[in-house]
Design a protein around this motif. Structure first.
Motif, PDB file in Angstrom:
ATOM      1  N   ASP A  87       0.832  -1.209   0.000  1.00 32.79           N
ATOM      2  CA  ASP A  87       0.000   0.000   0.000  1.00 32.79           C
ATOM      3  C   ASP A  87       0.864   1.256   0.000  1.00 32.79           C
ATOM      4  OD1 ASP A  87      -2.338  -1.460  -0.029  1.00 32.79           O
ATOM      5  OD2 ASP A  87      -2.831  -1.094   2.077  1.00 32.79           O
ATOM      6  N   GLY A  88       1.953   1.233   0.775  1.00 37.08           N
ATOM      7  CA  GLY A  88       2.850   2.388   0.818  1.00 37.08           C
ATOM      8  C   GLY A  88       3.515   2.645  -0.520  1.00 37.08           C
ATOM      9  N   VAL A  89       3.985   1.585  -1.163  1.00 38.82           N
ATOM     10  CA  VAL A  89       4.626   1.729  -2.471  1.00 38.82           C
ATOM     11  C   VAL A  89       3.618   2.246  -3.496  1.00 38.82           C
ATOM     12  CG1 VAL A  89       5.734   0.475  -4.375  1.00 38.82           C
ATOM     13  CG2 VAL A  89       6.395  -0.007  -2.008  1.00 38.82           C
ATOM     14  N   ILE A  90       2.420   1.719  -3.476  1.00 41.54           N
ATOM     15  CA  ILE A  90       1.394   2.147  -4.430  1.00 41.54           C
ATOM     16  C   ILE A  90       1.014   3.609  -4.200  1.00 41.54           C
ATOM     17  CG2 ILE A  90      -1.016   1.772  -5.141  1.00 41.54           C
ATOM     18  CD1 ILE A  90      -0.432  -1.286  -4.719  1.00 41.54           C
ATOM     19  N   ALA A  91       0.941   4.030  -2.945  1.00 45.34           N
ATOM     20  CA  ALA A  91       0.647   5.439  -2.649  1.00 45.34           C
ATOM     21  C   ALA A  91       1.745   6.349  -3.201  1.00 45.34           C
ATOM     22  CB  ALA A  91       0.495   5.641  -1.140  1.00 45.34           C
ATOM     23  N   ILE A  92       2.984   5.924  -3.100  1.00 46.28           N
ATOM     24  CA  ILE A  92       4.098   6.713  -3.640  1.00 46.28           C
ATOM     25  C   ILE A  92       4.006   6.776  -5.168  1.00 46.28           C
ATOM     26  CG2 ILE A  92       6.610   6.741  -3.955  1.00 46.28           C
ATOM     27  CD1 ILE A  92       6.746   5.599  -1.032  1.00 46.28           C
ATOM     28  N   ILE A  93       3.645   5.666  -5.805  1.00 43.28           N
ATOM     29  CA  ILE A  93       3.515   5.636  -7.263  1.00 43.28           C
ATOM     30  C   ILE A  93       2.475   6.660  -7.717  1.00 43.28           C
ATOM     31  CG2 ILE A  93       2.688   4.213  -9.198  1.00 43.28           C
ATOM     32  CD1 ILE A  93       4.035   1.803  -7.698  1.00 43.28           C
ATOM     33  N   ILE A  94       1.333   6.695  -7.062  1.00 37.46           N
ATOM     34  CA  ILE A  94       0.284   7.653  -7.422  1.00 37.46           C
ATOM     35  C   ILE A  94       0.767   9.081  -7.190  1.00 37.46           C
ATOM     36  CG2 ILE A  94      -1.992   8.528  -6.726  1.00 37.46           C
ATOM     37  CD1 ILE A  94      -2.886   5.615  -6.469  1.00 37.46           C
ATOM     38  N   THR A  95       1.476   9.305  -6.100  1.00 38.33           N
ATOM     39  CA  THR A  95       1.991  10.645  -5.800  1.00 38.33           C
ATOM     40  C   THR A  95       2.967  11.098  -6.875  1.00 38.33           C
ATOM     41  OG1 THR A  95       1.718  10.241  -3.427  1.00 38.33           O
ATOM     42  CG2 THR A  95       3.199  12.041  -4.077  1.00 38.33           C
ATOM     43  N   ILE A  96       3.868  10.217  -7.278  1.00 41.19           N
ATOM     44  CA  ILE A  96       4.833  10.576  -8.319  1.00 41.19           C
ATOM     45  C   ILE A  96       4.113  10.903  -9.625  1.00 41.19           C
ATOM     46  CG2 ILE A  96       6.700   9.676  -9.775  1.00 41.19           C
ATOM     47  CD1 ILE A  96       7.640   8.103  -7.257  1.00 41.19           C
ATOM     48  N   MET A  97       3.084  10.130  -9.945  1.00 40.52           N
ATOM     49  CA  MET A  97       2.349  10.391 -11.197  1.00 40.52           C
ATOM     50  C   MET A  97       1.699  11.769 -11.173  1.00 40.52           C
ATOM     51  SD  MET A  97       0.655   6.834 -12.604  1.00 40.52           S
ATOM     52  CE  MET A  97      -0.732   6.959 -11.534  1.00 40.52           C
ATOM     53  N   VAL A  98       1.059  12.122 -10.074  1.00 37.73           N
ATOM     54  CA  VAL A  98       0.367  13.415 -10.035  1.00 37.73           C
ATOM     55  C   VAL A  98       1.363  14.568  -9.995  1.00 37.73           C
ATOM     56  CG1 VAL A  98       0.011  13.705  -7.530  1.00 37.73           C
ATOM     57  CG2 VAL A  98      -1.695  14.572  -9.154  1.00 37.73           C
ATOM     58  N   LEU A  99       2.509  14.364  -9.388  1.00 41.71           N
ATOM     59  CA  LEU A  99       3.513  15.432  -9.335  1.00 41.71           C
ATOM     60  C   LEU A  99       4.126  15.721 -10.702  1.00 41.71           C
ATOM     61  CD1 LEU A  99       5.354  14.687  -5.973  1.00 41.71           C
ATOM     62  CD2 LEU A  99       3.732  16.539  -6.474  1.00 41.71           C
ATOM     63  N   SER A 100       4.022  14.761 -11.628  1.00 45.57           N
ATOM     64  CA  SER A 100       4.567  15.009 -12.963  1.00 45.57           C
ATOM     65  C   SER A 100       3.645  15.895 -13.808  1.00 45.57           C
ATOM     66  CB  SER A 100       4.850  13.689 -13.685  1.00 45.57           C
ATOM     67  OG  SER A 100       3.646  13.052 -14.033  1.00 45.57           O
ATOM     68  N   LEU A 101       2.413  16.111 -13.341  1.00 46.91           N
ATOM     69  CA  LEU A 101       1.514  17.031 -14.049  1.00 46.91           C
ATOM     70  C   LEU A 101       1.964  18.462 -13.777  1.00 46.91           C
ATOM     71  CD1 LEU A 101      -1.981  15.449 -13.334  1.00 46.91           C
ATOM     72  CD2 LEU A 101      -0.667  15.327 -15.447  1.00 46.91           C
ATOM     73  N   GLN A 102       2.157  19.220 -14.830  1.00 45.00           N
ATOM     74  CA  GLN A 102       2.620  20.595 -14.710  1.00 45.00           C
ATOM     75  C   GLN A 102       1.442  21.566 -14.656  1.00 45.00           C
ATOM     76  OE1 GLN A 102       5.976  21.283 -14.473  1.00 45.00           O
ATOM     77  NE2 GLN A 102       6.245  19.073 -14.476  1.00 45.00           N
ATOM     78  N   ILE A 103       1.651  22.667 -14.006  1.00 41.76           N
ATOM     79  CA  ILE A 103       0.640  23.729 -13.994  1.00 41.76           C
ATOM     80  C   ILE A 103       0.665  24.401 -15.363  1.00 41.76           C
ATOM     81  CG2 ILE A 103       0.040  25.956 -12.967  1.00 41.76           C
ATOM     82  CD1 ILE A 103       1.256  24.874 -10.347  1.00 41.76           C
ATOM     83  N   PRO A 104      -0.505  24.704 -15.936  1.00 40.08           N
ATOM     84  CA  PRO A 104      -0.530  25.351 -17.258  1.00 40.08           C
ATOM     85  C   PRO A 104       0.273  26.656 -17.242  1.00 40.08           C
ATOM     86  CG  PRO A 104      -2.719  24.633 -16.633  1.00 40.08           C
ATOM     87  CD  PRO A 104      -1.839  24.434 -15.434  1.00 40.08           C
TER      88      PRO A 104
END
Length: 189
Positions: A11-28
């Motif tokens: 669960d911890g690893v999966i939570a980190i994976i989701i966090t990394i994915m969302v952090l790669s989204l840039q602000i317009p």
């Protein structure tokens, strides 16, 4: 090791994976809607990957919940599964950044297929450890849905060489197949 410890680590690893994915989204870069439109491929990639990670998180929970004991093979196959799942942020960002070009959708499909294969290996070792007459083995059955998923991934990877956008349709089809938690295991809970 207890199944609870294995599930908590996963669960911890999966939570980190989701966090990394969302952090790669840039602000317009602009305050108007054109800035959002420019980021559409990244959002589409993120949504697909978020759905996949969510599906695996959900099904992994049911898989481990129905496991009575853990051994070394289960721990190592779980780590292999988490490794392939940890490649999702990279392949997601690359595919979104380059607007679904051929190589990016090929790699994305390979990562998806790797997730499915390693999850299948994890299921295999759990079944082997639980015993061929166990409730777990009876619930899992022959793995038709798993085999069909891998076949569709292979089809998506092949189509990526010619029409990368159509490959995405195949990847979404597999996600839709698994969006409802695997009833074979949830009925025991």
């Amino acid at each position: 090791m207890t199944t609870g410890r294995l599930e908590a680590f996963s669960d911890g690893v999966i939570a980190i994976i989701i966090t990394i994915m969302v952090l790669s989204l840039q602000i317009p870069t602009t305050p108007d809607w054109s800035g959002i439109r420019a980021l559409a491929p990244k959002f589409v990639s993120y949504i697909l990957s978020f759905i996949y990670v969510g599906i695996y998180w959900n099904n992994h929970h049911h898989l481990i919940f129905n496991t009575n004991k853990v051994n070394g093979n289960i721990m190592w196959s779980n780590l292999a599964f988490l490794f392939t799942l940890s490649l999702m942020p990279f392949s997601t960002a690359w595919m979104g950044e380059h607007q679904f070009k051929m190589n990016t959708t090929i790699l994305y499909g390979i990562v998806l297929m790797s997730n499915a294969v390693t999850y299948g290996i994890l299921s295999y070792f759990i079944a082997k450890n639980e015993g061929k007459n166990s409730e777990f083995v009876k619930a899992i059955g022959g793995g038709t849905k798993e085999k069909l998923s891998i076949a569709i991934y292979l089809l998506g990877i092949t189509v990526s060489f010619f029409e990368p956008y159509i490959a995405l349709v195949f990847y979404y089809i597999v996600a839709l197949m698994w969006i409802i938690p695997d009833k074979r295991l949830t009925e025991k809970e």
